[in-house]
Enzyme design. Structure first.
Site, PDB file in Angstrom:
ATOM      1  N   GLU A  92      26.531   8.242 -40.149  1.00 12.55           N
ATOM      2  CA  GLU A  92      27.960   8.526 -40.242  1.00 12.55           C
ATOM      3  C   GLU A  92      28.238   8.943 -41.686  1.00 12.55           C
ATOM      4  OE1 GLU A  92      30.085   5.378 -38.167  1.00 12.55           O
ATOM      5  OE2 GLU A  92      31.671   5.664 -39.647  1.00 12.55           O
ATOM      6  N   ASP A 150      40.462   1.962 -46.207  1.00 16.03           N
ATOM      7  CA  ASP A 150      39.241   1.478 -46.843  1.00 16.03           C
ATOM      8  C   ASP A 150      39.484   0.485 -47.964  1.00 16.03           C
ATOM      9  OD1 ASP A 150      36.975   2.806 -45.527  1.00 16.03           O
ATOM     10  OD2 ASP A 150      38.069   4.620 -46.075  1.00 16.03           O
TER      11      ASP A 150
END
Ligand code: PLP
Lengths: 392, 257
Positions: free
Chosen positions: B46, B57
């Protein structure tokens, strides 16, 4: 017609571009806020607090000496006289009542100048809610008095240390913390930015500004419509509030004032409509300052409240369709306009607001034009900046 | 056949997907890291497309994004680096990225390029399902890109069913109320959520991510899903690595042992 559509768009701008983790929160708000806000119970509490706690209606003051100086009929809408010193509290009162009705226990918020942080900490104290404010570490330094005010009010102030360490990063951090605490927490966004329904919800809470202007102008001028309304735009909440009831009255000119920082082409600016292009920031499609690769550019303005790389989607739309005129004012001109207002009218404005004042020197108007400037806040929080600037 | 579909046809358990940020720690590390991930025995790569404002994040991935951008990473550079990846990488490759850089690149250009270099799927965390259906689904289909949506413990059953209907490839189950890298250890509450979703008998395979960091958490969540995604913990491992290939091998083999 300027109106948000069902999907949360104003023309091409708006929407809700959020990670799935926030979907339930945003849905909960979207599904409930209109019905809650429409209840008599909500309206009663909201209006009472605006009146007895915030001190509304705020005066619409005819500025005699300023009018003479510029050769027009200039009114100042005195949002600086609101409790806590700026328009920001109109929105936080609305959202805290909403949060309570949604059963939330904790409040988080971002702040730039600290005005929204103070307004949020204030209503949290009022309602006995736990409060955490995210603020860029640079802003913590330049808005020290507001940081201490938040702390006195019982809020926790958490520095945002990523990126440019200003309002944009404080907003990122607040969104992250909302993802981490989705159930019991309400996020009080401080401007007409963020995912739908925030931009419209905040604008509605701020629309009390133009609602009052209408009857005040009718009383004073015999006409509820001025020729021109001027307001500064960071995210755009005071401007949205001052424009709201005039959006669809085409003969009223709307002037939105952005921060040009050290100059449009200096690389240190926050003039979004000049330098920005369409993109996605903080959950909505809007105009923002970005590189060709789509990375957000760190803005600059001497005023922390305008130091933001985007504008609310409604303003992007007003710009796009030409409904509002946009001007950009440099740091230096804003500071001088702030000092000038202090000397001509005995009012020390917030530096954000000082940008709006300088627009008088930039736009065209006729001698008898009625101009309302939204005096969004007072300059107490900016004394350090004024002192460092000198020139008085 | 799409490599993601193929993978899940052959392997239904303990699928390991490794996330890293393109252009991190050094600009030119992208392809060598991918090769090392495959050599070490992981199943999916990924690749994070770095962005200045990654709102889902935590600090570890925020930092890797900033460093990658400072290194000069962009979609243009990335596609150039990946031009010949299919000569050395055979496992599925998925892009994970925020919408804005992709929109500026142009969604159709982006999808076409993905197909050209051999990317198999996309995870765009701030692309809402409705917008996907209204604007982009046609493009994803045209360029044979599998589309992965996220679900979280807060996602209602009704919405999970909708997401399942409109996903292909796999569903990304966010392990808890959190941004990336936030928590360690798997709580009983999380297990209840994993079991609840497992019992829904969805058409798509499920990978669990956010907070998975080692052999123990990998094995644990794999009991309730088809496998897991590791991001922040991997980023930490490679951040100061002197020997990427060796360190990646040691790390991944320890996780899947
Ligand atoms: C006094 C004042 N005016 C204006 C602004 C800018 O915000 P907005 O554009 O949302 O009104 C701020 C923000 O902190 C402020 O404190």
């Amino acid at each position: 017609m300027i109106r948000v559509d069902e999907k949360g768009f104003y023309g091409k701008f708006g929407g809700a571009y959020i990670p799935e983790m926030l979907h339930p929160n945003i849905e909960e708000l979207r599904e409930n806020y209109e019905s809650i806000v429409a209840t008599e119970e909500f309206q009663k509490e909201f209006k009472l607090l605006l009146k007895d706690y915030v001190g509304r209606p705020t005066p619409l003051y005819f500025a005699t000496r300023l009018s003479e100086k510029f050769g027009a009929k200039i009114y100042l809408k005195r949002e600086d006289l609101c409790h806590t010193g700026a328009h920001k509290i109109n929105n936080t009162i609305g959202q805290i009542i909403l949060a309570k009705k949604l059963g939330k226990k904790r409040i988080i918020a971002e702040t730039g100048a600290g005005q929204h942080g103070v307004a949020t900490a204030t209503v949290c104290a009022l309602m006995g809610m736990d409060c955490t404010i995210y603020m860029g570490s640079i802003d913590i330094q330049r808005q020290r008095p507001n940081v201490e005010r938040m702390r006195i009010l019982g809020a926790k102030v958490v520095p945002a240390t990523s990126g440019s360490q200003t309002l944009k990063d404080a907003t990122n951090e607040a969104m992250r913390q909302w993802i981490n605490n989705p159930v019991d927490t309400h996020y009080i966004i401080g401007s007409v930015v963020g995912p739908h329904p925030y931009p419209e919800m905040v604008a509605r809470f701020q629309s009390v500004i133009s609602e009052e202007m209408k009857w005040q102008l009718l009383e004073k001028e015999g006409n509820e419509n001025p020729d021109i309304v001027v307001a500064c735009v960071g995210g755009g909440s005071n401007a949205a509030g001052a424009f709201y009831h005039y959006y669809n009255v085409p003969q009223v000119r709307l002037v939105a004032v952005e921060a040009a920082g050290l100059g449009i082409s200096s690389g240190k600016s926050a003039a979004t409509t000049v330098l920005g292009t369409s993109g996605i920031l903080h959950g909505s499609k809007t105009l923002l300052m970005q590189t060709a690769d789509g990375q957000v550019i760190e803005p600059h303005s001497i005023s922390a409240g305008l130091d933001y790389p985007g504008i609310g989607p409604v303003h992007a739309h007003l710009f796009d369709i030409g409904r509002a005129e946009f001007v950009a004012v440099e740091d230096e001109d804003a500071m001088n306009a702030g000092i000038a207002l202090s000397r001509t009218e005995g009012i020390i404005p917030a530096i954000e607001t000082a940008h709006a004042l300088h627009a008088l020197s930039m736009i065209e108007f006729k001698k008898d034009d009625v101009i309302v400037i939204n005096l969004s806040g007072r300059g107490d929080k900016d004394l350090d900046t004024y002192i460092k600037w000198g020139g008085y | 056949m799409n490599r993601i579909d193929q993978l899940f046809q052959q392997k239904k358990e303990r699928v390991l997907s490794i996330y890293f940020t393109a252009g991190f720690p050094k600009l030119e590390d992208t392809l060598p890291i991918m090769e090392a991930i495959e050599a070490a025995g992981a199943d999916i790569i990924e690749i994070g497309i770095p962005y200045s404002d990654p709102i889902a994040d935590g600090p570890t991935i925020q930092d890797s994004n900033m460093i990658a951008l400072e290194n000069g990473m962009s979609l243009k550079v990335l596609f150039e680096q990946l031009k010949e990846m299919r000569k050395t990488v055979s496992i599925p490759v998925v892009f994970m990225g925020y919408l804005n850089p992709i929109i500026q690149y142009g969604m159709e250009n982006f999808c076409a390029k993905c197909k050209e270099v051999g990317v198999d799927g996309l995870i765009l965390p701030d692309l809402p399902m409705q917008q996907f259906l209204d604007e982009f689904k046609g493009l994803f289909d045209k360029y044979e890109l599998r589309n992965t949506f996220l679900i979280s413990p807060q996602t209602s059953e009704k919405r999970i069913r909708e997401i399942d209907q409109h996903s292909n490839g796999f569903i990304y189950m966010v392990s808890s109320h959190s941004i990336t890298g936030a928590k360690t250890g798997i709580s009983d509450e999380q297990v209840t959520y994993f079991e609840r979703v497992a019992a829904m008998d969805l058409k798509n395979p499920r990978l669990i991510g956010f907070g998975i960091s080692d052999a123990e958490s990998f094995s644990k969540v794999s009991q309730y899903s088809n496998g897991a995604i590791i991001g922040s913990s991997f980023i930490k491992k490679i951040k100061d690595s002197k020997n990427l290939k060796e360190d990646i091998k040691t790390y991944i083999q320890e996780v899947i042992r």
